[in-house]
Design a protein around this motif. Sequence first.
Motif, PDB file in Angstrom:
ATOM      1  N   VAL A  88      45.523  42.455  81.262  1.00  0.00           N
ATOM      2  CA  VAL A  88      44.253  41.583  81.791  1.00  0.00           C
ATOM      3  C   VAL A  88      42.932  42.489  82.190  1.00  0.00           C
ATOM      4  CG1 VAL A  88      44.229  39.081  82.486  1.00  0.00           C
ATOM      5  CG2 VAL A  88      45.928  39.985  81.241  1.00  0.00           C
ATOM      6  N   VAL A  89      43.205  42.894  82.916  1.00  0.00           N
ATOM      7  CA  VAL A  89      42.457  43.341  83.410  1.00  0.00           C
ATOM      8  C   VAL A  89      41.688  44.090  83.011  1.00  0.00           C
ATOM      9  CG1 VAL A  89      41.891  44.519  85.432  1.00  0.00           C
ATOM     10  CG2 VAL A  89      43.040  42.963  86.131  1.00  0.00           C
ATOM     11  N   LEU A  90      41.686  44.994  82.210  1.00  0.00           N
ATOM     12  CA  LEU A  90      41.592  46.091  81.320  1.00  0.00           C
ATOM     13  C   LEU A  90      40.392  45.899  80.309  1.00  0.00           C
ATOM     14  CD1 LEU A  90      44.431  49.064  80.852  1.00  0.00           C
ATOM     15  CD2 LEU A  90      42.145  48.967  81.901  1.00  0.00           C
ATOM     16  N   TRP A  91      41.273  44.818  79.946  1.00  0.00           N
ATOM     17  CA  TRP A  91      40.489  43.782  78.355  1.00  0.00           C
ATOM     18  C   TRP A  91      39.327  43.496  79.096  1.00  0.00           C
ATOM     19  CZ3 TRP A  91      40.448  44.352  73.773  1.00  0.00           C
ATOM     20  CH2 TRP A  91      40.968  44.991  72.382  1.00  0.00           C
ATOM     21  N   SER A  92      39.183  42.052  79.821  1.00  0.00           N
ATOM     22  CA  SER A  92      38.813  41.502  81.082  1.00  0.00           C
ATOM     23  C   SER A  92      37.030  42.799  81.794  1.00  0.00           C
ATOM     24  CB  SER A  92      39.045  41.527  82.236  1.00  0.00           C
ATOM     25  OG  SER A  92      39.592  40.100  81.657  1.00  0.00           O
ATOM     26  N   THR A  93      37.541  43.723  81.873  1.00  0.00           N
ATOM     27  CA  THR A  93      36.488  44.961  82.691  1.00  0.00           C
ATOM     28  C   THR A  93      35.092  45.298  81.173  1.00  0.00           C
ATOM     29  OG1 THR A  93      37.594  46.253  82.163  1.00  0.00           O
ATOM     30  CG2 THR A  93      37.163  45.307  84.865  1.00  0.00           C
TER      31      THR A  93
END
Length: 414
Positions: A88-93
């Motif tokens: 989730v963090v990777l896609w969000s950033t």
Amino acid sequence: MLRASQATRILLSLGLGLLLGIVGAWLAPAAALATSGYTQPIGTAWLHGLQMTIVPLIVSLLVTGIGATAEAARAGRITARAVLMIVVVLWSTTLMAAVVEPLILRLFPLPVGLSTALRSALTQAKPVGTVPGLAAFFDTVVPANVVAAAAGDGFLPLTVFSLAFAFATTRLPEAQRTGFVAFFQATVDTLLIVIGWVLKLAPIGVGALAFGVGARTGTGAIGALVHYIACVSAVGFIVILAGYPVGAIGGRISLARFARAVAPAQAVAISTQSSLACLPAMIEGSASLGAGRGIAGITLPLSVAIFRATSPAMNLAVALYIAHWLDVPIGPAQLAAGVATAAVTTMSSVSLPGTISYVASVAPVAIAMGIPIEPLGILIAVETIPDLFRTVGNVTMDVAVTVTVAARTKADPG
């Protein structure tokens, strides 16, 4: 992280190449330009030496990386939660960078005259591959012929196939899976040896490219590199800032408390530019925020192994900056290809040394968007400064993920 000696050699070769090009252009402009016609192919050949390893390296790393991630996710509830949050963090950033970097470049563009001079300095930089329009994007994202996709630098369809292939290996019986993954790990190790040989020639390649840039742009090249560092590092700085609310909200603690706990690990990150070296400080900081050593001892080593929160965002930012530099138009399809490639391939290069990781991570994103990768030969020399933001952002998000997983585990122990 770049090894200090290697980073120093590359940076010195950049400075020397620029200086010789600038002085040559001042004393004998025609001769300097003629000389750059010989130095440019030398630098391009060196860059091609790195580029030739990217396709097999990305495929092999995806197989080994997905295998390790899948094994971790099956290891228990804590690791499964950590892996999910990491994704989730990777896609969000990455999506953040897709919005923020073009905005930064629109507000603070590279001066037109300097941009034109830089484009002329890289006379062999041409768009790469064939990038479909938005209507054809979904028709081409799944390759009809994976060999043709690899040959044509179709990195996004190649990545889609590699992901499907990698996940399929996780369904094999253990004996077959172990041997299969071992083969790809041996492939990775072999390619790293080849890349190591190429990197020994980095001072020659970077110096040759820098001479041409200096001869054609003069002292403006220095300003352009400073502009690049600022624009790309700004995205990393945003990821660092985002780590605070993620850790505070996810861990159900105050911002001030999270900031105090993560500061020692950030200090180590600045001094070492190594997430692994920060691991003891991250464990201590997470423990002070209520993440027991049982949870931190699982989540933090996992994060160091497979998680680089800043990588997809900053890799995409580099590709977008090169597009701005070379005046390559980026439409919705190109941006979508870059976002998908950056988010997916980041977990395939996290175990690589910084020099290799820079090229292996940014080149697929740029190629997927149809952006020339020749400028990477120059930009790699100043990666040390953006790498500070990469490491601090990674460490901050590692702790944020850990305290979030710990809080959710306590709330839902079953």
